[in-house]
Design a protein around this motif. Sequence first.
Motif, PDB file in Angstrom:
ATOM      1  N   GLN A   1       0.559  -1.132  -0.167  1.00  0.00           N
ATOM      2  CA  GLN A   1      -0.076  -0.002   0.083  1.00  0.00           C
ATOM      3  C   GLN A   1       0.687   1.465   0.105  1.00  0.00           C
ATOM      4  OE1 GLN A   1      -3.344   0.085   2.734  1.00  0.00           O
ATOM      5  NE2 GLN A   1      -3.725  -2.042   2.517  1.00  0.00           N
ATOM      6  N   THR A   2       1.852   1.365   0.841  1.00  0.00           N
ATOM      7  CA  THR A   2       2.967   2.472   0.817  1.00  0.00           C
ATOM      8  C   THR A   2       3.502   2.530  -0.635  1.00  0.00           C
ATOM      9  OG1 THR A   2       3.233   2.023   3.303  1.00  0.00           O
ATOM     10  CG2 THR A   2       4.658   3.592   2.308  1.00  0.00           C
ATOM     11  N   MET A   3       3.978   1.546  -1.321  1.00  0.00           N
ATOM     12  CA  MET A   3       4.720   1.654  -2.560  1.00  0.00           C
ATOM     13  C   MET A   3       3.683   2.036  -3.635  1.00  0.00           C
ATOM     14  SD  MET A   3       7.491   1.571  -1.295  1.00  0.00           S
ATOM     15  CE  MET A   3       8.506   1.621  -2.801  1.00  0.00           C
ATOM     16  N   ASP A   4       2.306   1.774  -3.562  1.00  0.00           N
ATOM     17  CA  ASP A   4       1.404   2.142  -4.472  1.00  0.00           C
ATOM     18  C   ASP A   4       1.242   3.657  -4.698  1.00  0.00           C
ATOM     19  OD1 ASP A   4      -0.367   1.695  -6.481  1.00  0.00           O
ATOM     20  OD2 ASP A   4      -1.862   0.589  -5.428  1.00  0.00           O
ATOM     21  N   THR A   5       2.375   4.267  -5.299  1.00  0.00           N
ATOM     22  CA  THR A   5       1.788   5.658  -5.634  1.00  0.00           C
ATOM     23  C   THR A   5       2.114   6.146  -7.139  1.00  0.00           C
ATOM     24  OG1 THR A   5       4.138   6.276  -5.046  1.00  0.00           O
ATOM     25  CG2 THR A   5       3.000   6.056  -3.200  1.00  0.00           C
ATOM     26  N   LYS A   6       1.871   7.354  -7.368  1.00  0.00           N
ATOM     27  CA  LYS A   6       2.107   7.886  -8.691  1.00  0.00           C
ATOM     28  C   LYS A   6       3.585   7.681  -9.014  1.00  0.00           C
ATOM     29  CE  LYS A   6      -1.962  10.836  -8.797  1.00  0.00           C
ATOM     30  NZ  LYS A   6      -2.246  12.337  -8.786  1.00  0.00           N
ATOM     31  N   GLU A   7       4.510   7.788  -8.123  1.00  0.00           N
ATOM     32  CA  GLU A   7       6.076   7.797  -8.308  1.00  0.00           C
ATOM     33  C   GLU A   7       6.584   6.451  -8.728  1.00  0.00           C
ATOM     34  OE1 GLU A   7       4.758   9.442  -5.476  1.00  0.00           O
ATOM     35  OE2 GLU A   7       4.561  11.024  -6.650  1.00  0.00           O
ATOM     36  N   HIS A   8       5.548   5.417  -8.435  1.00  0.00           N
ATOM     37  CA  HIS A   8       6.115   3.901  -8.652  1.00  0.00           C
ATOM     38  C   HIS A   8       5.285   3.271  -9.628  1.00  0.00           C
ATOM     39  CE1 HIS A   8       7.292   4.790  -4.359  1.00  0.00           C
ATOM     40  NE2 HIS A   8       8.723   4.659  -5.182  1.00  0.00           N
ATOM     41  N   ARG A   9       5.531   2.301 -10.379  1.00  0.00           N
ATOM     42  CA  ARG A   9       4.648   1.326 -11.164  1.00  0.00           C
ATOM     43  C   ARG A   9       5.016  -0.142 -10.705  1.00  0.00           C
ATOM     44  NH1 ARG A   9       3.312   0.143 -16.479  1.00  0.00           N
ATOM     45  NH2 ARG A   9       2.238  -2.228 -16.173  1.00  0.00           N
ATOM     46  N   LEU A  10       3.845  -0.723 -10.276  1.00  0.00           N
ATOM     47  CA  LEU A  10       4.178  -1.893  -9.696  1.00  0.00           C
ATOM     48  C   LEU A  10       4.147  -3.005 -10.662  1.00  0.00           C
ATOM     49  CD1 LEU A  10       1.702  -1.691  -6.793  1.00  0.00           C
ATOM     50  CD2 LEU A  10       3.940  -0.898  -6.769  1.00  0.00           C
TER      51      LEU A  10
ATOM     52  N   GLU B   1      11.825   3.033 -20.243  1.00  0.00           N
ATOM     53  CA  GLU B   1      12.196   3.573 -21.714  1.00  0.00           C
ATOM     54  C   GLU B   1      10.982   4.701 -21.937  1.00  0.00           C
ATOM     55  OE1 GLU B   1      12.377   1.237 -25.057  1.00  0.00           O
ATOM     56  OE2 GLU B   1      14.318   0.262 -24.342  1.00  0.00           O
ATOM     57  N   THR B   2      10.000   4.653 -21.267  1.00  0.00           N
ATOM     58  CA  THR B   2       9.061   5.409 -21.658  1.00  0.00           C
ATOM     59  C   THR B   2       8.577   6.321 -20.361  1.00  0.00           C
ATOM     60  OG1 THR B   2       7.320   3.728 -21.570  1.00  0.00           O
ATOM     61  CG2 THR B   2       8.083   4.406 -23.716  1.00  0.00           C
ATOM     62  N   HIS B   3       8.704   5.964 -19.173  1.00  0.00           N
ATOM     63  CA  HIS B   3       8.269   6.601 -17.950  1.00  0.00           C
ATOM     64  C   HIS B   3       9.597   6.703 -17.084  1.00  0.00           C
ATOM     65  CE1 HIS B   3       4.765   4.761 -19.593  1.00  0.00           C
ATOM     66  NE2 HIS B   3       4.054   5.523 -19.135  1.00  0.00           N
ATOM     67  N   GLU B   4      10.505   7.545 -17.458  1.00  0.00           N
ATOM     68  CA  GLU B   4      11.688   7.840 -16.689  1.00  0.00           C
ATOM     69  C   GLU B   4      11.439   8.296 -15.253  1.00  0.00           C
ATOM     70  OE1 GLU B   4      14.390  10.125 -19.071  1.00  0.00           O
ATOM     71  OE2 GLU B   4      14.607   8.641 -20.435  1.00  0.00           O
ATOM     72  N   ALA B   5      10.543   9.054 -15.028  1.00  0.00           N
ATOM     73  CA  ALA B   5      10.069   9.505 -13.663  1.00  0.00           C
ATOM     74  C   ALA B   5       9.525   8.614 -12.912  1.00  0.00           C
ATOM     75  CB  ALA B   5       9.382  10.981 -13.924  1.00  0.00           C
ATOM     76  N   THR B   6       8.913   7.496 -13.409  1.00  0.00           N
ATOM     77  CA  THR B   6       8.339   6.436 -12.359  1.00  0.00           C
ATOM     78  C   THR B   6       8.959   5.232 -12.293  1.00  0.00           C
ATOM     79  OG1 THR B   6       6.441   7.135 -13.610  1.00  0.00           O
ATOM     80  CG2 THR B   6       6.109   5.294 -12.201  1.00  0.00           C
ATOM     81  N   THR B   7       9.516   4.971 -10.726  1.00  0.00           N
ATOM     82  CA  THR B   7      10.370   3.981 -10.597  1.00  0.00           C
ATOM     83  C   THR B   7       9.864   2.592 -10.399  1.00  0.00           C
ATOM     84  OG1 THR B   7      11.510   5.295  -9.204  1.00  0.00           O
ATOM     85  CG2 THR B   7      12.080   3.075  -9.020  1.00  0.00           C
ATOM     86  N   PRO B   8      10.274   1.535 -11.428  1.00  0.00           N
ATOM     87  CA  PRO B   8       9.333   0.413 -11.213  1.00  0.00           C
ATOM     88  C   PRO B   8       9.843  -0.254  -9.634  1.00  0.00           C
ATOM     89  CG  PRO B   8      11.058   0.450 -13.178  1.00  0.00           C
ATOM     90  CD  PRO B   8      11.138   1.725 -12.245  1.00  0.00           C
ATOM     91  N   VAL B   9       8.689  -1.171  -9.159  1.00  0.00           N
ATOM     92  CA  VAL B   9       8.718  -1.716  -8.015  1.00  0.00           C
ATOM     93  C   VAL B   9       8.407  -3.287  -8.299  1.00  0.00           C
ATOM     94  CG1 VAL B   9       7.944  -1.860  -5.615  1.00  0.00           C
ATOM     95  CG2 VAL B   9       8.160   0.219  -6.816  1.00  0.00           C
TER      96      VAL B   9
ATOM     97  N   LYS C   1      18.026  -0.046 -11.263  1.00  0.00           N
ATOM     98  CA  LYS C   1      16.774   0.898 -11.563  1.00  0.00           C
ATOM     99  C   LYS C   1      15.715   0.564 -10.808  1.00  0.00           C
ATOM    100  CE  LYS C   1      19.224   2.190 -16.205  1.00  0.00           C
ATOM    101  NZ  LYS C   1      18.771   2.302 -17.638  1.00  0.00           N
ATOM    102  N   ILE C   2      15.676  -0.544 -10.403  1.00  0.00           N
ATOM    103  CA  ILE C   2      14.333  -1.005  -9.577  1.00  0.00           C
ATOM    104  C   ILE C   2      14.268  -1.085  -8.126  1.00  0.00           C
ATOM    105  CG2 ILE C   2      13.046  -3.145  -9.505  1.00  0.00           C
ATOM    106  CD1 ILE C   2      14.084  -3.884 -12.308  1.00  0.00           C
ATOM    107  N   ILE C   3      12.920  -0.805  -7.342  1.00  0.00           N
ATOM    108  CA  ILE C   3      13.025  -1.113  -6.134  1.00  0.00           C
ATOM    109  C   ILE C   3      12.565  -2.457  -6.035  1.00  0.00           C
ATOM    110  CG2 ILE C   3      11.766  -0.647  -3.998  1.00  0.00           C
ATOM    111  CD1 ILE C   3      11.534   2.394  -4.870  1.00  0.00           C
ATOM    112  N   LEU C   4      13.317  -3.341  -5.282  1.00  0.00           N
ATOM    113  CA  LEU C   4      12.817  -4.786  -5.106  1.00  0.00           C
ATOM    114  C   LEU C   4      12.067  -4.811  -3.724  1.00  0.00           C
ATOM    115  CD1 LEU C   4      15.916  -6.839  -6.186  1.00  0.00           C
ATOM    116  CD2 LEU C   4      13.820  -6.588  -7.654  1.00  0.00           C
TER     117      LEU C   4
END
Length: 352
Positions: free
Chosen positions: A96-105, A142-150, A176-179
């Motif tokens: 829930q905490t990681m589910d934000t606009k700054e992240h893509r799950l 490649e297409t969403h540089e501002a959003t960090t993959p989780v 480049k990933i939050i694990l």
Amino acid sequence: MTIYTDGFPGRELELDQKKFLYFGGTSYLGLQTDEAFQEIFISNIRKYGTNYGASRKSNVRISVFEKAEQFLSQLVGCESSAILSSGYLAGQLVRQTMDTKEHRLFYAPNTHSALYSPTPSTKLKPYITFTALNIAVRAHLETHEATTPVVFLDAIDFSGANYPDFEGLRTLPVEKIILVVDDSHGIGIVGEDGGGGTFRRLIELNPKELIVCCSLGKGFGIQAGSIFGTEKRIGQFMDTPFFGGASPASPAAVACLMDGKTLFLEKRDILINNIDLFKSNIKNLDRFKFMEGHPAFSFTDERLVDYLERQNVLVTSFRYPDEDSHLMSRIVISAHHNSEDILLLCNIINSY
């Protein structure tokens, strides 16, 4: 077949006045029925009571939580940790905490349901293969540089695809990933320093950030969960209504983490010897999927389950996590088994 029992399923189960050897469950160190561990637990109940229903944010606080979190951080090899009342709650707090606009799950194959949204309409599906996951993550970068993959995954998924080598993860751009890794079946069982789990092995992959969550019930025999990560991230998790509004784990149970550390080491040695004894006496070990140093041996042959039951041996075998899932069957070796149990199991399997 669903089996109901009036006691904890230890090394034996009684069903219809018949005794069965039990090689299932998740009591890897056999602590729940161990008299020495029970005495530690009982003595802590006398000190801390049976339950503590106040918030961890209350003005009156029990110091054992912070002490246990420091103990776990050192064991695992992380900066900081937070203890919650269950592993599922720990996973849900992270998700829930990681589910934000700054992240893509993103979800790796076979990820545990504890890391998903409990709302079916918003539930993301895991990728079938790491190849597909790799393509999706790289396309996103490649297409969403501002959003960090989780990327969410289970450290031990019983297929052997992750622990110990994490070959699928190594194909991803992990830097480049939050694990976010569920280590419920690893903590207390695998790893250095008495069962520190998989954190140290994962951090060697150099992810952008590593967050590990887990149940403490499988490895340490207590009803609690934990999250491991950086001091900043753990502080963020603790500073949520989710954490502050929930009752914590029982302090009596949490105290057992430190008071039982010598016993944990002894039981882990027994477990390792039992695993080695099983592996060295099975003729066709390749019929099972297993991970080095882990006591679970998965298989897909339903007839073997029936054969073992006819020989008065019960193993884990059910559809998980729901009735639409594949049948999950595995033999689980535990520290509460003795050498005679292991050798009898081997002889039965060898005669199949």
